[in-house]
Design a protein around this motif. Sequence first.
Motif, PDB file in Angstrom:
ATOM      1  N   TYR A 159      10.795   3.869  -4.956  1.00  0.00           N
ATOM      2  CA  TYR A 159      10.426   3.757  -6.379  1.00  0.00           C
ATOM      3  C   TYR A 159      11.241   2.641  -7.023  1.00  0.00           C
ATOM      4  N   ASP A 160      12.576   2.702  -6.864  1.00  0.00           N
ATOM      5  CA  ASP A 160      13.457   1.732  -7.515  1.00  0.00           C
ATOM      6  C   ASP A 160      13.392   0.358  -6.856  1.00  0.00           C
ATOM      7  N   LEU A 161      13.206   0.341  -5.535  1.00  0.00           N
ATOM      8  CA  LEU A 161      13.162  -0.930  -4.806  1.00  0.00           C
ATOM      9  C   LEU A 161      11.975  -1.784  -5.226  1.00  0.00           C
ATOM     10  N   LEU A 162      10.816  -1.146  -5.379  1.00  0.00           N
ATOM     11  CA  LEU A 162       9.598  -1.899  -5.661  1.00  0.00           C
ATOM     12  C   LEU A 162       9.268  -1.984  -7.146  1.00  0.00           C
ATOM     13  N   LEU A 163      10.061  -1.326  -7.977  1.00  0.00           N
ATOM     14  CA  LEU A 163       9.748  -1.306  -9.403  1.00  0.00           C
ATOM     15  C   LEU A 163       9.757  -2.703 -10.008  1.00  0.00           C
ATOM     16  N   PHE A 164      10.704  -3.547  -9.597  1.00  0.00           N
ATOM     17  CA  PHE A 164      10.714  -4.902 -10.155  1.00  0.00           C
ATOM     18  C   PHE A 164       9.439  -5.661  -9.792  1.00  0.00           C
ATOM     19  N   GLY A 165       8.984  -5.511  -8.530  1.00  0.00           N
ATOM     20  CA  GLY A 165       7.749  -6.178  -8.132  1.00  0.00           C
ATOM     21  C   GLY A 165       6.567  -5.731  -8.974  1.00  0.00           C
ATOM     22  N   VAL A 178       3.167  -8.662  -3.354  1.00  0.00           N
ATOM     23  CA  VAL A 178       3.974  -9.041  -4.525  1.00  0.00           C
ATOM     24  C   VAL A 178       3.472 -10.340  -5.153  1.00  0.00           C
ATOM     25  N   LEU A 179       3.000 -11.271  -4.335  1.00  0.00           N
ATOM     26  CA  LEU A 179       2.505 -12.558  -4.840  1.00  0.00           C
ATOM     27  C   LEU A 179       0.978 -12.612  -4.852  1.00  0.00           C
ATOM     28  N   ILE A 228       0.663  -3.694  -4.647  1.00  0.00           N
ATOM     29  CA  ILE A 228       1.783  -2.976  -4.040  1.00  0.00           C
ATOM     30  C   ILE A 228       1.452  -1.490  -3.912  1.00  0.00           C
ATOM     31  N   MET A 229       0.886  -0.921  -4.975  1.00  0.00           N
ATOM     32  CA  MET A 229       0.556   0.500  -4.955  1.00  0.00           C
ATOM     33  C   MET A 229      -0.415   0.834  -3.833  1.00  0.00           C
ATOM     34  N   TRP A 230      -1.503   0.066  -3.711  1.00  0.00           N
ATOM     35  CA  TRP A 230      -2.502   0.345  -2.676  1.00  0.00           C
ATOM     36  C   TRP A 230      -1.939   0.106  -1.280  1.00  0.00           C
ATOM     37  N   ALA A 231      -1.083  -0.916  -1.145  1.00  0.00           N
ATOM     38  CA  ALA A 231      -0.449  -1.156   0.157  1.00  0.00           C
ATOM     39  C   ALA A 231       0.409   0.030   0.559  1.00  0.00           C
ATOM     40  N   TYR A 232       1.137   0.588  -0.386  1.00  0.00           N
ATOM     41  CA  TYR A 232       2.034   1.689  -0.063  1.00  0.00           C
ATOM     42  C   TYR A 232       1.306   3.014   0.113  1.00  0.00           C
ATOM     43  N   ILE A 233       0.137   3.139  -0.446  1.00  0.00           N
ATOM     44  CA  ILE A 233      -0.688   4.306  -0.108  1.00  0.00           C
ATOM     45  C   ILE A 233      -1.019   4.243   1.381  1.00  0.00           C
ATOM     46  N   GLY A 234      -1.409   3.052   1.838  1.00  0.00           N
ATOM     47  CA  GLY A 234      -1.684   2.861   3.261  1.00  0.00           C
ATOM     48  C   GLY A 234      -0.456   3.047   4.116  1.00  0.00           C
ATOM     49  N   MET A 249       5.671   7.170  -0.800  1.00  0.00           N
ATOM     50  CA  MET A 249       4.827   7.472  -1.957  1.00  0.00           C
ATOM     51  C   MET A 249       5.537   7.145  -3.268  1.00  0.00           C
ATOM     52  N   GLY A 250       6.839   6.861  -3.178  1.00  0.00           N
ATOM     53  CA  GLY A 250       7.577   6.432  -4.360  1.00  0.00           C
ATOM     54  C   GLY A 250       6.990   5.184  -4.982  1.00  0.00           C
ATOM     55  N   ALA A 251       6.390   4.310  -4.163  1.00  0.00           N
ATOM     56  CA  ALA A 251       5.759   3.093  -4.683  1.00  0.00           C
ATOM     57  C   ALA A 251       4.541   3.433  -5.534  1.00  0.00           C
TER      58      ALA A 251
END
Length: 413
Positions: free
Chosen positions: A30-36, A245-246, A265-271, A158-160
């Motif tokens: 959650y915290d790692l990807l929040l900036f992205g 991210v880009l 990012i969200m859809w990638a992390y669901i996968g 799932m944190g993402a």
Amino acid sequence: MQELSLSSKLKYIFSIPVIISALGYFVDIYDLLLFGIVRIPSLKALGLNPDADGTLILNCQMVGLLIGGVFWGIFGDKKGRLSVLFGSILVYSLANIACGFLPYFPKEHLVYQYAGLRFIAGIGLAGELGAGITLVSESLPKSLRAIGTSVVAGFGLMGAVVAQLTVELAGGWNISYIIGGIMGVMLLILRVSVSESGIYKNIEHKNVSKGNFLSFFTNKERLTRYLKCIAVGLPTWYCIGILAVLANQFAPELGIKDLNPGKAIMWAYIGISVGDLMSGFISHALKSRKMAIFYMLLFTILGVAVMLFGNTNTETKYYMFCVWLGLGTGYWAMFVTLAAEQFGTNIRNTATTTVPNMVRGLVPVMILAFDLLKNNFTVIMSAAIVGIVVFGLAFYSSLTISETHDKDLEFIE
């Protein structure tokens, strides 16, 4: 050795170390990807440049991960796995809460203040996964290690998804940072119930060298193992760091009006979450770590090729490919478990913590190569060239690294 009953297997898979590690990795991601996810809205709100300033801040976070990986890795081998689980979460939780108050910071040099906080958060975030996977690997029977670590990563990733949903529902990007920090502090309290790894306790007071990071570079065979572990993980962050991210940079060439990096990012992390759960069972069925990773790499590179050179001309299609790539790169837990199993107890946490953070720390190198290539090639071709190098290294390493399925972890280097 006697086969474990189903109830015994479930007891191990859903034991306290697995549950607490899974929750920790959930908050970590959650915290790692929040900036992205909040990069564009947060930087626009603060009057900063989403591309130039955003790249600087992302790179600072990744460098923090690199430095933190070495620090927490050594710390975990010298002082125990639990010391990392307590210390790292406190550092990144406080840094994320501070990010939530950035709108109230002095406007002068705001980009450097943001970058500094993400650097500190990166240092804290570096310790979570390695210590968790090491603790779980050393606590579970060897026949269940792959499944246990997959549960940690499958739930944790799932944190993402929750991060993206929180940004959409919280009413402000800064509130999302504060929520992440508070979750970390709450988890810190839960960790009081976790016990130290029995395997680590067996060497805790022995007169052996522990957490010697330089030992990876003083032995050719050990260095080769270490570099191969890093190479195996590179495609995971190529897909996230560049293609997700880009994502907005690919929109014009693909004929898409707009792409939201947060949604990519969200859809990638669901996968990835589904893929990570699957990878443990695939490895268990194949009785092989390396072949499970190899087949998932094949699936991923096919998805990258079709995504970049197929008819990906709508926002929906792009996000569907993000799910595909997530499924393929869902061997993240398997790759970290592979690193844990390659090295002895006295440097296991150092390896398991530094390897994934070396991969994350190489994201700026991949982005730099991507940006330099854009001077002479299209965005799509630049991404493809970087991908060829990254996947080439990963395929070679996955095929030539030592197999560790059912390996006994009670040994020292």
